[in-house]
Design a protein around this motif. Structure first.
Motif, PDB file in Angstrom:
ATOM      1  N   THR A 191       0.824  -1.207   0.000  1.00  0.00           N
ATOM      2  CA  THR A 191       0.000   0.000   0.000  1.00  0.00           C
ATOM      3  C   THR A 191       0.859   1.258   0.000  1.00  0.00           C
ATOM      4  O   THR A 191       0.672   2.149  -0.813  1.00  0.00           O
ATOM      5  CB  THR A 191      -0.928   0.000   1.226  1.00  0.00           C
ATOM      6  OG1 THR A 191      -1.718  -1.187   1.210  1.00  0.00           O
ATOM      7  CG2 THR A 191      -1.849   1.216   1.205  1.00  0.00           C
ATOM      8  N   GLY A 192       1.828   1.337   0.906  1.00  0.00           N
ATOM      9  CA  GLY A 192       2.675   2.529   0.989  1.00  0.00           C
ATOM     10  C   GLY A 192       3.915   2.443   0.129  1.00  0.00           C
ATOM     11  O   GLY A 192       4.284   3.389  -0.554  1.00  0.00           O
ATOM     12  N   ASN A 193       4.593   1.284   0.156  1.00  0.00           N
ATOM     13  CA  ASN A 193       5.790   1.042  -0.660  1.00  0.00           C
ATOM     14  C   ASN A 193       6.863   2.111  -0.478  1.00  0.00           C
ATOM     15  O   ASN A 193       7.486   2.565  -1.430  1.00  0.00           O
ATOM     16  CB  ASN A 193       5.401   0.941  -2.138  1.00  0.00           C
ATOM     17  CG  ASN A 193       4.433  -0.186  -2.425  1.00  0.00           C
ATOM     18  OD1 ASN A 193       4.665  -1.326  -2.036  1.00  0.00           O
ATOM     19  ND2 ASN A 193       3.334   0.124  -3.090  1.00  0.00           N
ATOM     20  N   ASP A 194       7.119   2.493   0.770  1.00  0.00           N
ATOM     21  CA  ASP A 194       8.100   3.553   1.018  1.00  0.00           C
ATOM     22  C   ASP A 194       9.530   3.107   0.746  1.00  0.00           C
ATOM     23  O   ASP A 194      10.347   3.902   0.268  1.00  0.00           O
ATOM     24  CB  ASP A 194       7.962   4.054   2.458  1.00  0.00           C
ATOM     25  CG  ASP A 194       6.658   4.804   2.676  1.00  0.00           C
ATOM     26  OD1 ASP A 194       6.459   5.829   2.002  1.00  0.00           O
ATOM     27  OD2 ASP A 194       5.832   4.365   3.489  1.00  0.00           O
ATOM     28  N   LEU A 195       9.866   1.870   1.057  1.00  0.00           N
ATOM     29  CA  LEU A 195      11.195   1.361   0.721  1.00  0.00           C
ATOM     30  C   LEU A 195      11.395   1.346  -0.787  1.00  0.00           C
ATOM     31  O   LEU A 195      12.463   1.716  -1.290  1.00  0.00           O
ATOM     32  CB  LEU A 195      11.385  -0.042   1.297  1.00  0.00           C
ATOM     33  CG  LEU A 195      11.834  -0.126   2.754  1.00  0.00           C
ATOM     34  CD1 LEU A 195      11.551  -1.514   3.317  1.00  0.00           C
ATOM     35  CD2 LEU A 195      13.309   0.192   2.883  1.00  0.00           C
ATOM     36  N   SER A 196      10.370   0.930  -1.508  1.00  0.00           N
ATOM     37  CA  SER A 196      10.447   0.896  -2.963  1.00  0.00           C
ATOM     38  C   SER A 196      10.651   2.289  -3.540  1.00  0.00           C
ATOM     39  O   SER A 196      11.481   2.499  -4.426  1.00  0.00           O
ATOM     40  CB  SER A 196       9.160   0.262  -3.529  1.00  0.00           C
ATOM     41  OG  SER A 196       9.176   0.274  -4.935  1.00  0.00           O
ATOM     42  N   ARG A 197       9.909   3.258  -3.044  1.00  0.00           N
ATOM     43  CA  ARG A 197      10.044   4.638  -3.519  1.00  0.00           C
ATOM     44  C   ARG A 197      11.448   5.179  -3.276  1.00  0.00           C
ATOM     45  O   ARG A 197      12.016   5.887  -4.110  1.00  0.00           O
ATOM     46  CB  ARG A 197       9.033   5.535  -2.803  1.00  0.00           C
ATOM     47  CG  ARG A 197       7.571   5.232  -3.069  1.00  0.00           C
ATOM     48  CD  ARG A 197       6.692   6.048  -2.129  1.00  0.00           C
ATOM     49  NE  ARG A 197       5.316   5.593  -2.124  1.00  0.00           N
ATOM     50  CZ  ARG A 197       4.371   6.028  -2.960  1.00  0.00           C
ATOM     51  NH1 ARG A 197       4.674   6.917  -3.863  1.00  0.00           N
ATOM     52  NH2 ARG A 197       3.146   5.555  -2.875  1.00  0.00           N
ATOM     53  N   SER A 198      11.998   4.860  -2.109  1.00  0.00           N
ATOM     54  CA  SER A 198      13.283   5.433  -1.708  1.00  0.00           C
ATOM     55  C   SER A 198      14.442   4.947  -2.564  1.00  0.00           C
ATOM     56  O   SER A 198      15.476   5.610  -2.640  1.00  0.00           O
ATOM     57  CB  SER A 198      13.563   5.101  -0.241  1.00  0.00           C
ATOM     58  OG  SER A 198      12.583   5.662   0.603  1.00  0.00           O
ATOM     59  N   PHE A 199      14.277   3.792  -3.218  1.00  0.00           N
ATOM     60  CA  PHE A 199      15.368   3.252  -4.024  1.00  0.00           C
ATOM     61  C   PHE A 199      15.001   3.128  -5.501  1.00  0.00           C
ATOM     62  O   PHE A 199      15.575   2.321  -6.228  1.00  0.00           O
ATOM     63  CB  PHE A 199      15.824   1.913  -3.448  1.00  0.00           C
ATOM     64  CG  PHE A 199      16.513   2.067  -2.121  1.00  0.00           C
ATOM     65  CD1 PHE A 199      17.838   2.454  -2.052  1.00  0.00           C
ATOM     66  CD2 PHE A 199      15.807   1.879  -0.944  1.00  0.00           C
ATOM     67  CE1 PHE A 199      18.463   2.631  -0.838  1.00  0.00           C
ATOM     68  CE2 PHE A 199      16.430   2.053   0.284  1.00  0.00           C
ATOM     69  CZ  PHE A 199      17.761   2.439   0.342  1.00  0.00           C
ATOM     70  N   GLY A 200      14.047   3.949  -5.934  1.00  0.00           N
ATOM     71  CA  GLY A 200      13.799   4.107  -7.361  1.00  0.00           C
ATOM     72  C   GLY A 200      12.953   3.055  -8.026  1.00  0.00           C
ATOM     73  O   GLY A 200      12.935   2.961  -9.260  1.00  0.00           O
ATOM     74  N   TRP A 201      12.188   2.259  -7.239  1.00  0.00           N
ATOM     75  CA  TRP A 201      11.356   1.220  -7.841  1.00  0.00           C
ATOM     76  C   TRP A 201       9.890   1.635  -7.962  1.00  0.00           C
ATOM     77  O   TRP A 201       9.055   0.834  -8.382  1.00  0.00           O
ATOM     78  CB  TRP A 201      11.464  -0.081  -7.039  1.00  0.00           C
ATOM     79  CG  TRP A 201      12.854  -0.628  -7.054  1.00  0.00           C
ATOM     80  CD1 TRP A 201      13.774  -0.582  -6.056  1.00  0.00           C
ATOM     81  CD2 TRP A 201      13.507  -1.270  -8.161  1.00  0.00           C
ATOM     82  NE1 TRP A 201      14.953  -1.161  -6.457  1.00  0.00           N
ATOM     83  CE2 TRP A 201      14.821  -1.594  -7.738  1.00  0.00           C
ATOM     84  CE3 TRP A 201      13.106  -1.601  -9.459  1.00  0.00           C
ATOM     85  CZ2 TRP A 201      15.735  -2.227  -8.585  1.00  0.00           C
ATOM     86  CZ3 TRP A 201      14.025  -2.242 -10.297  1.00  0.00           C
ATOM     87  CH2 TRP A 201      15.308  -2.546  -9.853  1.00  0.00           C
ATOM     88  N   GLY A 202       9.573   2.860  -7.591  1.00  0.00           N
ATOM     89  CA  GLY A 202       8.214   3.361  -7.764  1.00  0.00           C
ATOM     90  C   GLY A 202       7.323   3.100  -6.563  1.00  0.00           C
ATOM     91  O   GLY A 202       7.664   2.332  -5.660  1.00  0.00           O
ATOM     92  N   GLY A 203       6.170   3.739  -6.582  1.00  0.00           N
ATOM     93  CA  GLY A 203       5.260   3.669  -5.456  1.00  0.00           C
ATOM     94  C   GLY A 203       4.095   2.731  -5.635  1.00  0.00           C
ATOM     95  O   GLY A 203       3.307   2.540  -4.716  1.00  0.00           O
ATOM     96  N   SER A 204       3.955   2.139  -6.821  1.00  0.00           N
ATOM     97  CA  SER A 204       2.833   1.229  -7.045  1.00  0.00           C
ATOM     98  C   SER A 204       3.164   0.295  -8.198  1.00  0.00           C
ATOM     99  O   SER A 204       4.093   0.544  -8.976  1.00  0.00           O
ATOM    100  CB  SER A 204       1.546   2.010  -7.355  1.00  0.00           C
ATOM    101  OG  SER A 204       1.715   2.815  -8.510  1.00  0.00           O
ATOM    102  N   PHE A 205       2.393  -0.756  -8.285  1.00  0.00           N
ATOM    103  CA  PHE A 205       2.585  -1.737  -9.347  1.00  0.00           C
ATOM    104  C   PHE A 205       2.259  -1.087 -10.685  1.00  0.00           C
ATOM    105  O   PHE A 205       1.215  -0.449 -10.831  1.00  0.00           O
ATOM    106  CB  PHE A 205       1.663  -2.922  -9.088  1.00  0.00           C
ATOM    107  CG  PHE A 205       2.014  -4.154  -9.868  1.00  0.00           C
ATOM    108  CD1 PHE A 205       3.277  -4.700  -9.791  1.00  0.00           C
ATOM    109  CD2 PHE A 205       1.065  -4.779 -10.659  1.00  0.00           C
ATOM    110  CE1 PHE A 205       3.602  -5.844 -10.491  1.00  0.00           C
ATOM    111  CE2 PHE A 205       1.378  -5.925 -11.355  1.00  0.00           C
ATOM    112  CZ  PHE A 205       2.648  -6.464 -11.275  1.00  0.00           C
ATOM    113  N   PRO A 206       3.151  -1.183 -11.688  1.00  0.00           N
ATOM    114  CA  PRO A 206       2.936  -0.466 -12.954  1.00  0.00           C
ATOM    115  C   PRO A 206       1.713  -0.959 -13.717  1.00  0.00           C
ATOM    116  O   PRO A 206       1.336  -2.120 -13.629  1.00  0.00           O
ATOM    117  CB  PRO A 206       4.231  -0.730 -13.729  1.00  0.00           C
ATOM    118  CG  PRO A 206       4.808  -1.958 -13.110  1.00  0.00           C
ATOM    119  CD  PRO A 206       4.411  -1.933 -11.672  1.00  0.00           C
TER     120      PRO A 206
END
Length: 482
Positions: A191-206
């Motif tokens: 839902t938040g995906n903050d770790l993903s956002r912080s390392f350039g993988w985006g905030g949601s499933f494409p």
């Protein structure tokens, strides 16, 4: 209100959409399925041996020798290691309907043996048996297995809790002297995906997830490596109280508190201790209470949560029922603040001494933050001006700087305005070590959460409960997806 602030808020509102659209580029079609498979898939004898070791929960020397002799039989072409071998852990329950579909797509791209469903194979089992199997081959003189083990990278397909779980298990390799520790990339399904956002993988499933999956695997195999601090959290509480712990928190016998800080009062004769590691945030208070309620609602009625958007809508609606926004008039405002049940001690930046920091009476939630992303991409700590940093004795915040940012949220309205950049969070401190001391008063329980995994924490009127946070001496390795 200046134009810079307006632009920042507009950018914040668009960020999740932009990140999703990033996946809609045609980067994924620049590499063919066959070429990708060749680059990331391990030779068959290694895939089969690793799978057998995990399934049997044993690295049998005779089995390894048998596969080795077959691969290196006289006249056989010596196996070659892949350029960027990848193993994917997928939480197929994350991401609503996307989880099962993504699992099938990954298996299509790289074979079933390198796609591990977390409901079947736990990360520690892969570390204990799967990687040990590769190491056993290498010990026999298998150069292909040796290079594969050195090059292997991990993909965590799930939310922040899933990523943290996997990183924690990989961290055991460092303790055991089994380096290198594989770096980790992310497919955001939470839902938040903050770790993903912080390392350039985006905030949601494409949106175009089928072609984007190819691009993500390619970037994981070739992307640069960043470092990430992790934080060891210890809970020491009076024995006898039952604690339902999340994945990231386990009972432990060895959980002594820092002796440099004296404990005021007596300790109970028996203690229960828990230990865990987090990578983004730990919080106490109303935000954790809302997360706890939402978490249980989603488990009881999974049909309500069919993806990140519906999760966020339910979460927002649920938060309005918990007293985060609306508190009964009969409740004394002076009893709502966290300062009524806890004391806060910190070791500040560039200091080795503990000192007590006052908790503002208005604060109903305290967050200790490691990354510049919280609550789905927001940065409540903010981008502080150099003059302010110097005045408060703060330093610029980074994910690998060895300190945590501690801030407070007053109530739902305050939190909402912080999240849309209208106002700042209540800056409390920056610290390289933290201790919370909790003692029951009007409340006999508190709510806590660690990287999105909430729990209900019982607290005692007679004896204190302690939560101590210190940096893990080694850093996790993250693949940068940008």
């Amino acid at each position: 209100m200046d134009s810079t602030a307006k632009c920042r808020r507009r950018a914040s509102g668009r960020s999740s959409v932009v990140e999703s659209i990033r996946g809609c580029t045609f980067a994924g079609v620049r590499i063919s399925k066959e070429e990708l498979r060749r680059r990331i898939t391990m030779p068959e004898y290694l895939r089969v041996a690793v799978r057998e070791a995990i399934q049997s929960k044993d690295v049998d020397a005779e089995t390894v020798k048998r596969h080795f002799d077959t691969a290196y039989a006289p006249g056989a072409e010596p196996p070659q290691p892949p350029e960027g071998p990848i193993v994917v852990f997928i939480n197929s329950k994350s991401g609503g309907r996307h989880g099962p579909q993504l699992k099938a797509r990954l298996q299509e791209l790289m074979g079933e043996q390198q796609v591990l469903d977390l409901s079947v194979v736990k990360p520690h089992e892969f570390v204990q048996y799967g990687l040990s199997c590769l190491e056993k081959f290498a010990a026999l003189g298998d150069s292909c297995a040796k290079v594969t083990r050195e090059r292997i990278r991990i993909v965590a397909a799930g939310g922040d809790g899933t990523v943290g779980w996997i990183l924690g298990c990989l961290g055991e390799l460092k303790k055991q002297g089994r380096e290198p520790v594989p770096p980790t990339g992310i497919i955001p399904l939470g839902t938040g995906n903050d770790l993903s956002r912080s390392f350039g993988w985006g905030g949601s499933f494409p949106f175009n997830w089928k072609s984007a999956t190819k691009s993500i695997l390619d970037r994981v195999a070739t992307g640069p490596i960043n470092h990430l601090d992790s934080w060891n959290l210890v809970i020491s509480m009076p024995a006898g109280e039952k604690l339902e712990t999340p994945h990231s928190l386990k009972p432990t016998e060895d959980a002594s508190l820092d002796q440099e800080l004296d404990i005021d009062g007596e300790l109970p004769k028996k203690l229960s201790n828990y230990q865990g590691v987090y990578y983004n945030y730990f919080s106490i208070g109303m935000d954790a209470q809302v997360a706890y309620g939402f978490h249980h609602l989603r488990n009881e009625k999974p049909y309500l949560a069919q993806g990140p958007v519906s999760n966020k809508l339910i979460y927002s609606g649920y938060s309005c029922t918990q007293g985060w926004f609306f508190t009964p008039c009969s409740s004394d405002p002076g009893l709502r603040g966290l300062n009524n049940i806890l004391r806060l001690y910190v070791k500040k930046v560039n200091s080795s001494k503990w000192e007590q920091v006052p908790v503002p009476s208005s604060v109903r939630s305290i967050v200790t933050l490691n990354l510049p992303s919280y609550g789905g991409g927001r940065n409540p700590w903010g981008h502080l001006k150099p003059e302010y940093l110097e005045k408060r004795g703060f330093v610029e915040a980074h994910a690998d700087d060895g300190c945590l940012e501690i801030f407070g949220l007053k109530q739902g309205w305050h939190a909402s305005m912080v999240m849309v950049d209208l106002i700042s969070a209540k800056h409390i401190a920056q610290a390289s070590a933290i201790r919370f001391e909790l003692r029951a008063g009007e409340w006999d329980e508190a709510y806590m959460q660690m990287d999105g995994e909430p729990w209900k924490q019982p607290i005692n009127k007679e004896f204190s409960t302690f939560v101590e946070i210190k940096r893990v001496p080694f850093q996790s390795l993250m693949v940068n997806g940008k």
